[in-house]
Every structure is written in C-alpha cells, then in structure tokens.
Design a protein around this motif. Structure first.
Motif, mmCIF file in Angstrom:
data_model
loop_
_atom_site.group_PDB
_atom_site.id
_atom_site.type_symbol
_atom_site.label_atom_id
_atom_site.label_comp_id
_atom_site.label_asym_id
_atom_site.label_seq_id
_atom_site.Cartn_x
_atom_site.Cartn_y
_atom_site.Cartn_z
ATOM 1 N N ASP A 1 0.937 -1.113 0.149
ATOM 2 C CA ASP A 1 -0.002 0.085 -0.110
ATOM 3 C C ASP A 1 0.885 1.241 -0.135
ATOM 4 O OD1 ASP A 1 -2.176 -1.634 0.075
ATOM 5 O OD2 ASP A 1 -2.618 -1.336 2.161
ATOM 6 N N LEU A 2 2.153 1.384 -0.047
ATOM 7 C CA LEU A 2 2.986 2.249 -0.114
ATOM 8 C C LEU A 2 3.957 2.291 -1.077
ATOM 9 C CD1 LEU A 2 4.358 2.568 3.707
ATOM 10 C CD2 LEU A 2 2.871 4.401 2.391
ATOM 11 N N ARG A 3 3.563 1.523 -2.261
ATOM 12 C CA ARG A 3 4.374 1.466 -3.253
ATOM 13 C C ARG A 3 4.217 2.797 -4.248
ATOM 14 N NH1 ARG A 3 6.080 -3.820 -4.287
ATOM 15 N NH2 ARG A 3 6.226 -4.947 -2.286
ATOM 16 N N GLY A 4 5.294 3.163 -4.502
ATOM 17 C CA GLY A 4 5.343 4.448 -5.207
ATOM 18 C C GLY A 4 5.518 5.749 -4.603
ATOM 19 N N LYS B 1 -1.806 16.259 5.727
ATOM 20 C CA LYS B 1 -2.556 16.142 6.885
ATOM 21 C C LYS B 1 -1.571 15.322 7.852
ATOM 22 C CE LYS B 1 -6.300 18.179 5.749
ATOM 23 N NZ LYS B 1 -6.960 19.305 6.233
ATOM 24 N N ALA B 2 -1.905 15.254 9.209
ATOM 25 C CA ALA B 2 -1.054 14.628 9.964
ATOM 26 C C ALA B 2 -2.030 13.798 11.119
ATOM 27 C CB ALA B 2 -0.167 15.372 10.563
ATOM 28 N N LYS B 3 -1.380 12.766 11.604
ATOM 29 C CA LYS B 3 -1.978 12.170 12.758
ATOM 30 C C LYS B 3 -0.852 11.834 13.865
ATOM 31 C CE LYS B 3 -6.174 10.143 11.123
ATOM 32 N NZ LYS B 3 -7.012 10.941 11.904
ATOM 33 N N SER C 1 4.520 11.155 14.890
ATOM 34 C CA SER C 1 3.399 11.521 13.747
ATOM 35 C C SER C 1 3.722 10.993 12.363
ATOM 36 C CB SER C 1 3.570 13.021 13.565
ATOM 37 O OG SER C 1 3.295 13.853 14.946
ATOM 38 N N ILE C 2 2.711 10.882 11.722
ATOM 39 C CA ILE C 2 2.724 10.623 10.194
ATOM 40 C C ILE C 2 2.018 11.799 9.393
ATOM 41 C CG2 ILE C 2 1.944 8.839 8.543
ATOM 42 C CD1 ILE C 2 2.236 6.819 10.669
ATOM 43 N N LYS D 1 -5.243 8.496 1.503
ATOM 44 C CA LYS D 1 -5.341 6.902 1.396
ATOM 45 C C LYS D 1 -4.130 6.499 2.663
ATOM 46 C CE LYS D 1 -6.841 5.714 -3.011
ATOM 47 N NZ LYS D 1 -6.709 5.415 -4.261
ATOM 48 N N VAL D 2 -3.115 7.076 2.781
ATOM 49 C CA VAL D 2 -2.064 6.828 3.662
ATOM 50 C C VAL D 2 -2.593 6.997 5.183
ATOM 51 C CG1 VAL D 2 0.296 7.620 4.545
ATOM 52 C CG2 VAL D 2 -0.127 7.591 2.091
ATOM 53 N N LEU D 3 -3.264 8.013 5.348
ATOM 54 C CA LEU D 3 -3.779 8.509 6.740
ATOM 55 C C LEU D 3 -4.885 7.386 7.116
ATOM 56 C CD1 LEU D 3 -3.127 11.987 7.572
ATOM 57 C CD2 LEU D 3 -1.697 10.086 8.042
ATOM 58 N N ASP D 4 -5.676 7.026 5.845
ATOM 59 C CA ASP D 4 -6.881 6.297 6.039
ATOM 60 C C ASP D 4 -6.420 4.913 6.597
ATOM 61 O OD1 ASP D 4 -8.382 8.394 5.187
ATOM 62 O OD2 ASP D 4 -8.502 7.351 3.283
ATOM 63 N N ASN D 5 -5.457 4.464 6.098
ATOM 64 C CA ASN D 5 -4.805 3.076 6.493
ATOM 65 C C ASN D 5 -4.510 2.938 8.076
ATOM 66 O OD1 ASN D 5 -4.710 2.923 3.674
ATOM 67 N ND2 ASN D 5 -3.101 1.307 3.905
#
Length: 624
Positions: A304-307, A349-351, A572-573, A579-583
């Motif tokens: 899910d992080l390809r690219g 965006k960050a979490k 933090s991410i 989609k990155v944070l949705d995961n």
C-alpha cells in the motif's frame, strides 16, 4: 660461716682488711675525686648491670633545649602528647564517618538527603564483631579487603547516580563500561578537550583515592577496636541489640527505618543485575531469531506504500515532557500548532500518538533499533546481538521489496558504521559526506536545517527509477542544548558558513549545563528548531507522494524531564495522499502534529508490526 659481731679495737686490724692494705683517710681536697666505698644506708646498692648513681644527670643533647643543655619542659611534653591524642581521635572519627557514609550512601541523587545518614548499618555491627574475633594479621587483611570493597561499592553508587540522571537506569557492570568512553567523547564535543582531560584525570584520581581511603579507614577502626577490646565488644553487642529491636518494631527516624542494611542490599542488587544480564543475553539471542515477517515474500511487503517516497526521521531527545512540561510546553505546543496549520495550507494532513521508548536520556541507538526492529533493545548487549543478525528491520523491509532505493542521512556518525547493512541502507551519508563547512553546535556536527537541505541537494532532488526510502537523524536537539542554531533563509544555507556568527553569539554549554531551569528553556527551544526545520523542509520540497514519519528517540535527561517522567515520545505520520492516513484510522491517533494527552500509548517495539500490517504486509513467521 657465722659472722663475728665483735668490734675491733683501734690497735687491731679488721678481720677482712690486712693492716698493710689499709687505705689512708682521704684528705678534704681529694674527697670529691674518690667514690664512696658503699652507698649511703638509705640508698639501695645498684643492681647487677646498672650503673651506680653518679650525682646530677649530664645535659641531654637531644632535649628541647636545642642541644645546649638543660632538661625537657614537662608542660611542653604534655602538650605534645595532647596534640597526638587529638590527632589520633580526629583520624579515628574521620575514619568512622567515612565508613558509615559509604555504608549508607544511596545510589540516586534524588535520595541523597541527610536522613539517609541517620541510620544504624547492620554491616558495621557485623564487621566489628568479625574484626574483634581475629588476630592482628588476619584482622588487618580482612579490614583492608572490606574497606576496598566499600570503596568499590561507593564508586558503583556514584555511577548509578550518573546513569540514573542521564539514562534513567542504573549502571550495568557487564554492559556499560563502553558507555564511559562515549560519555568522554560527548564531553569533548560539548565542553572541549582540555576540560574533558581534566575531568577524566580528576575522576580517576578520586576513584583511586577513595579505594585507598576506605581501606585505611577500615584498618584503623579495626585496630582501635582491638585496642579497646572489652569496651568494643560490649558496644557491639548493645548496637546489635538496638538494631534487631528497631528492625523488629519497624522504628523510623526522619521518615526512614533506623535499622539499615543498605550496603548488602546494594551488593545484592548489583549481583542480580549481572545475573539477569547473563540470562537475558541467551534468551534474547533466541528471541531475535523469531520474526513474524521474517519470511514474508518481497511482493507481500508494504504493497500500500508502493510509489511513495517514505521518510523516517528521528528527532533527538524529543520526548513527552517537551509537550507537557510547564516550562517547555508553551513554546513547543505553539510551534506544533503553527506548523500543523502551515502543513495544512500546503495540503498535508497529520496524525499523532505516543510510543514508549526503550531508552531514556541517551543511548539513542537503542531507541532507533527498537523502533525499526520490532524488538525491545534496552541495553548494549541486545543491540550487539540484534545488529549482528539478520532480523528484518522496517527500513530493510523497503530494501527487500526491491521497489525502493534506501538511504541514510546521519550527521551524528563520525566513524565507520557497519550497522548500515543491518538497517538495509544502500547508501549512508555521515557527518563528512554532507558538504558542511560551518561550525559545530556543541555535540551536533551541523544544524538540522543544513542536514535537511544537504539531503535535498544530494539525494531527494535526484532523478531515479524508484521511489526513495530515507532514514534521517536530526541532532540539533541533542544535549547540552547550547548553542542552538537559528533558522536562516533556505536559499542562503550554502556550505554552512552562514552559521558562524550564530554559533559565536549562542550560549555556552557551561552557562546552562548545571542550571535546570535554563536547561529546560533551551531544550524547548531546540525542539522548536528541529520540528520547524523538518516541517519547513516538507512544505518546501515535499511532493504528493511524500510520506513523513517522525518521532523522538527518547526523553531528555532527568534534570530536564524530571525524576518521575515517563519514557513516552511523540510520533506523527504526515502525508498529502488521504489514503495513507486512512490506513491507520483504527489506531485512533490525534489529528495534527500534537498527540492528545489521552492518545494511545504503545511500546516502541510494537510499531514495526503495526506499520507493516497497516500498509498491507502479510506475516510469514520465521522461528528459532
């Protein structure tokens, strides 16, 4: 043969003296030159081997008259004897004080209070009883050995104090000697070579002096006990009775039990540490060979992080205290809020959440390896064990896929770093490969802003066939937090010489290193600088495919974070792609760069598996 009592007449010679041998009566002038034939009736005759009385004694050339004759002054002799007695009792008192202090000394600065020294040590009572029972030579040997042991225990207590203050744990006899060399290197970088050399020599001399002093003090006390054996035996018996009574009744003085066995407890603790370390070494070697993702095929890692260009960044000493301490928090939280808003305007965006680090106050490499390996690496032996194996690290997972180029930006590395292959880094840029020509900022070889710009110039901006996975270590927030760099225009960074006036105008380490309030203030400023440098770099150079994961490696030292601070650090991410944070929605992290006080807290070693799972990796365990 009976003695005749008849007195001879004037015309008769005495029976024992022939007339021919009668000595003439001495004349008046000869009297002083002729010794008396017999002692006076009231003086006894000289014993065999002794000289008969000769009249007034001859002058004593070694008397207090300086060799000019005359007798020694009795008053002066008595005064000298008094001085000697005073010196003897002073030395005895000091010896007793030293031995009692070493028996009762705690192993943490927080416990170093007067009430710790108002107790009765059981070890002193037992030691006195043993020394009283021994002949002179065995007593001297036993006392010297006991004193040397007390000196060594005191050195260990001081090492514990230092390690508790800086690393939040005690000194490990098996593992931590190499860290003393690291501490010396840190001092040299922070305080200068001359100060470091002076401090090192002083520490060694004090350690030797302490060993000698405790040995001599114990021997002296043993001799004093022997010289007053009867009274000493009674006193020892009374002290033992008092100790047992106080222990049985739980009596306290100044908030602590009167009966103490501190020295035995300290020795037991050190022995237990050694035993646990040796056991842990074997157990951890087996644990490191088991890996839930160790056999996962490359195609099933991180799909899910390809690219994406993924950046893992560690900010030195960025701990929970920076966000919650009343002195440091206002500046840090304000910067986090401002930077969150700036990133939001740039489309990011960050979490954020919390991780509990495996280390505290220092030994950053333990935090890095724990986070990336998914194993709890809280000592040097574990670090050596895991880095010498092939356990899958988070960064190595990217390399294993073959879908990413992997690089490390390590401005704190100034010598060979064989761990690069363990972390799966194709290329590492150390302190000498980033082109920096400016001044050092205490321990930090270069400002974070420059390190990030060098990363952009030498790595991130280059065209490539694959996306990039980077590990970056930012060091400007490393203690002693003086001097601290200042942000300059990114276009003016050049080779770093622009920081010369900034470094010269900054505070000196010695100005703040012993001041807790100043240290906290400067630490907070350094965190603001590091976080702001990173977020500004992301705003300036980030793309739609950039994913930034940044965190602290550990809390700052106890003098800054507090004696009862947790080991939690923020993480933090940040990404543009929603989609990155949705995961990671199920993680329940806080929106923005500042985690809420009630945000989830995980152990740092659990992050690797959570991250791999969140981004589509399939577990395929390897077993020992």
């Amino acid at each position: 043969m009976p003695v005749s009592t008849k007195e001879p007449t004037a015309d008769e010679p005495t029976p024992t003296q022939p007339e021919a041998e009668k000595a003439p009566a001495p004349s008046e002038t000869e009297h002083e030159d002729v010794p008396a034939a017999a002692p006076p009736p009231d003086e006894p005759a000289a014993a065999d081997g002794e000289n008969p009385p000769q009249g007034p004694p001859a002058p004593d050339d070694e008397s207090d008259t300086g060799g000019t004759g005359g007798s020694k002054n009795p008053a002066e002799g008595e005064a000298e004897a008094g001085r000697r007695r005073t010196l003897r009792w002073t030395l005895t008192t000091l010896s007793a004080a030293l031995v009692l202090a070493t028996l009762l000394l705690p192993n943490s600065l927080a416990a170093l209070r007067p009430n710790r020294f108002t107790r009765i040590p059981a070890e002193a009572i037992v030691g006195a009883a043993i020394l009283l029972s021994l002949p002179r030579r065995p007593r001297t040997i036993a006392a010297a050995l006991a004193g040397t042991t007390l000196g060594a225990l005191t050195i260990l207590n001081f090492l514990d104090m230092g390690f508790q203050e800086y690393l939040g744990r005690g000194f490990n006899l098996v593992l931590d000697w190499s860290l003393l060399d690291d501490a010396q290197s840190y001092m040299k970088d922070s305080m200068g070579e001359a100060t470091t050399l002076t401090a090192t020599i002083a520490a060694v001399l004090l350690a030797v002096l302490l060993l000698v002093a405790t040995a001599l003090a114990t021997v002296r006390l043993g001799n004093v006990l022997a010289d007053h054996k009867e009274r000493a035996a009674k006193a020892t018996l009374i002290a033992g009775t008092v100790w047992i009574t106080c222990s049985a009744l739980g009596l306290q003085l100044a908030g602590l039990p009167i009966a103490s066995d501190r020295a035995v407890s300290a020795l037991t603790m050190q022995a237990r540490r050694v035993q646990n370390t040796l056991r842990d070494e074997a157990a951890f070697a087996k644990e490191a060979k088991e890996d839930s993702f160790g056999a996962t095929p490359a195609a099933q890692l991180l799909p899910d992080l390809r690219g994406k260009d993924v950046i893992f960044t560690f900010i030195e000493s960025y701990g929970r205290s920076a966000i919650e301490d009343p002195i440091m928090a206002p500046g840090v939280t304000s910067a986090l809020e401002t930077n969150t808003e700036s990133l939001d305007k740039a489309g990011y965006k960050a979490k954020s959440g919390w991780l509990t680090s495996a280390t505290y106050g220092g030994s950053s490499w333990l935090g890095h390896s724990t986070f990336l390996s998914g194993l709890w690496i809280d000592n040097q032996q574990r670090y050596r064990t895991v880095t010498s194996g092939d356990h899958l690290t988070l960064t190595k997972a990217f390399q294993k896929t073959g879908a990413w180029d992997t690089v490390g930006i390590m401005p704190g590395i100034q010598k060979g770093w064989p761990e690069a292959s363990f972390y799966g880094l194709d290329k590492v840029y150390d302190a000498f490969q980033l082109g920096y020509q400016g001044p050092k900022f205490s321990w930090s070889t270069m400002p974070d802003q420059y390190a990030l710009e060098a990363f952009q110039r030498q790595v991130h901006s280059k065209k490539r066939d694959k996306p990039l996975m980077s590990e970056i270590i930012l060091t400007s927030s490393h203690q002693p937090w003086a001097p601290i760099p200042e942000l300059v225009d990114w276009d003016d960074l050049g080779d770093g010489e622009i920081f010369d006036p900034v470094q010269k105008a900054g505070k000196k380490p010695q100005d703040i290193i012993t001041d807790t309030t100043k240290s906290r203030e400067e630490y907070g400023k350094s965190i603001v600088y590091s976080v702001t440098s990173l977020t500004q770099w992301l705003e300036r150079y980030g793309t739609d495919d950039t994913v930034l994961v940044f965190l602290g490696d550990h809390q700052p030292i106890a003098r800054v974070s507090g004696n009862k601070a947790s080991r939690d650090v923020p993480i933090s991410i940040v990404a543009k792609d929603p989609k990155v944070l949705d995961n990671i929605t199920t993680w329940n992290w806080t929106d923005g760069l500042q985690p809420a006080p009630d945000a989830p807290v995980w152990k740092m070693d659990t992050f690797r598996d959570r991250f791999l799972t969140a981004y589509g990796s399939t577990p395929h365990p390897t077993k020992n």
